[in-house]
Design an enzyme around this catalytic site. Sequence first.
Site, PDB file in Angstrom:
ATOM      1  N   ASP A 206     -14.173  16.923 -14.687  1.00 37.38           N
ATOM      2  CA  ASP A 206     -14.711  18.252 -14.411  1.00 37.38           C
ATOM      3  C   ASP A 206     -14.886  18.462 -12.900  1.00 37.38           C
ATOM      4  OD1 ASP A 206     -15.927  20.624 -15.719  1.00 37.38           O
ATOM      5  OD2 ASP A 206     -17.730  19.984 -14.654  1.00 37.38           O
ATOM      6  N   GLU A 271      -9.673  18.428 -13.241  1.00 38.96           N
ATOM      7  CA  GLU A 271      -9.774  19.884 -13.227  1.00 38.96           C
ATOM      8  C   GLU A 271      -9.866  20.286 -11.759  1.00 38.96           C
ATOM      9  OE1 GLU A 271     -12.674  23.552 -14.562  1.00 38.96           O
ATOM     10  OE2 GLU A 271     -13.431  21.788 -13.560  1.00 38.96           O
TER      11      GLU A 271
HETATM   12  C1  NOJ Z   1     -15.655  23.480 -15.722  1.00 38.66           C
HETATM   13  C2  NOJ Z   1     -15.925  23.507 -17.196  1.00 38.66           C
HETATM   14  O1  NOJ Z   1     -14.717  23.688 -17.884  1.00 38.66           O
HETATM   15  C3  NOJ Z   1     -16.903  24.640 -17.422  1.00 38.66           C
HETATM   16  O2  NOJ Z   1     -17.055  24.927 -18.792  1.00 38.66           O
HETATM   17  C4  NOJ Z   1     -18.200  24.290 -16.754  1.00 38.66           C
HETATM   18  O3  NOJ Z   1     -19.095  25.362 -16.888  1.00 38.66           O
HETATM   19  C5  NOJ Z   1     -18.003  23.981 -15.260  1.00 38.66           C
HETATM   20  N1  NOJ Z   1     -16.876  23.143 -15.021  1.00 38.66           N
HETATM   21  C6  NOJ Z   1     -19.217  23.314 -14.679  1.00 38.66           C
HETATM   22  O4  NOJ Z   1     -19.335  22.014 -15.157  1.00 38.66           O
END
Ligand code: NOJ
Length: 542
Positions: A206, A271
């Site tokens: 993440d 991500e």
């Molecule tokens: C990306 C995640 O996919 C999302 O759902 C989340 O709110 C944010 N990162 C913060 O962790």
Amino acid sequence: MAERGAAEAAEPTPSRWWLGAVGYEVYLRSFADSNGDGNGDLDGLAARLDHLAWLGVDVAWITPFYPSPLADMGYDVADYLDVHPLYGDLAAFDRVIARARALGLRVMVDLVPNHTSSAHPWFQAARSSREDPHRSWYHWRDRPNNWPAVFGGSAWSFDPATAQHWLHLFLPEQPDLNWAEPAVADEFDRILRFWLERGVDGFRIDVAHGLIKHPDLPDLPQLRPVTEAMSPREAFDCFEHVYDLDQPGVLDIYRRWNSVARPYGALLLGEVYLRDPARVHRYVEGGDALHTGFNFDLMHIPWSPGELRATLQRLADHAGPGSAVALSSHDRVRAATRFGGGELGRRRALGALALMLALPTMPFLYQGDELGLEDVAVPPEEGDDPVGVRNAVKTDSRDGCRTPMPWSPGPGCGFTAPSVRPWLPIGPRRPEDTVERQRADAGSHLHRVRALLALRKRRPELHQNGAATSWPASPPAVVALRRGPVLTLANAGDEAADTPLPPGRWRIAWASFDRTREAAAAERAVGLAPAEALVLELEPPR
Ligand code: NOJ
């Protein structure tokens, strides 16, 4: 030096199982409820994993299931080494792994290293006093700088007890970890190993571009003023994120993790939300940091031939083993809705999927993509997403794409018991939206997606390290993408279009909907109805 060389040579070559693999995002709370409490859980997932195997995906990415106050649906982790009781326990997690193994599936878990929950014992200790040894695990300042939070407002909140502000790029309940603190890095080595030892095949990381901040935390250059009418995202985009995101040093973290993951042959998929394939590429190009980075451009484009072609070309230019893509996720409006909704939206989403699966990247489906699901309009009072609930002005709520999977017709949709109220409304799903009905109909969206995945599996030319990508001449409305002997066409215009074919004899291997004249082979040109997509294979010379 000689010794080091010998040690390196003795290391087994990692299998890189992800080359050619297709992923599937499981949004756990909405996937399948095994105990009738209205929440999807790990045993529900284990019981439904055969759907993924039948569909033909290779790896499931499970969204966070850790103990958490669920301020941001689990992306606020209070314990990285356990399971939230809502989802089961560690034994239930082991059952998911065992079932996946039996079905030949791999499993990835979501790792959230940019921030913890404010309920995490590390943060609780950190805010207990300025002298606490955990204080330095987070970012504290006497005065906040001008950084905005992704979810609205300032990225700083004040702690009255210790009279300082803490940094949170997301919610105040998600304090950012200070990765300059060596103990943080040590803890995460331990966390990685814990899940690797339990059998996971990789991590979706993440906010992978956010872990390191500029050490001085300087103000960000501001491009334009933030106004009351702006959504949190629009306000965030008023700044140039030159000190809070994508900072030097972040790759060192992934180099370290790469050596932790290597003996397990595990995938590190970041991500990296930078919306620039060239910048995402830096995280993977050395081969010693992340293995793959998500690119999000396909989730942001409208259904237009020009934008589709340009985006696919940009992705292909920076693709290869180190790039992953998806059309939908738990953070974005579903593709079928974005592309216009209804039958047309579903057809367009299928066309976009055919193109995406032809890219030299690691593709991911989001649960329900295989059914052509649209978003559900979730009334604000029944919503859960903090982004929707906390920002009265112009909400960006993500609830609409997070509603439960429709497995079978009837109350509860096979997601939960008929009498149970699910955590988010199931919405007005039609019987023909369900897995059960679509499995029984050979012409359904589900069967067409399955056939696409089977085709991709059969043609290694379509894999990440397969044939080179080229862009054959086509009418302006038709996007044409070729990988060696496989040609994918999608008509993104509103009129039928005849498309010339490259030299050779082409066979239609897949069509996005029933063709009146199901041509077996085409020599010079093929006609495409609006929103129709085809995959053609070059026949060997006679
Ligand atoms: C990306 C995640 O996919 C999302 O759902 C989340 O709110 C944010 N990162 C913060 O962790």
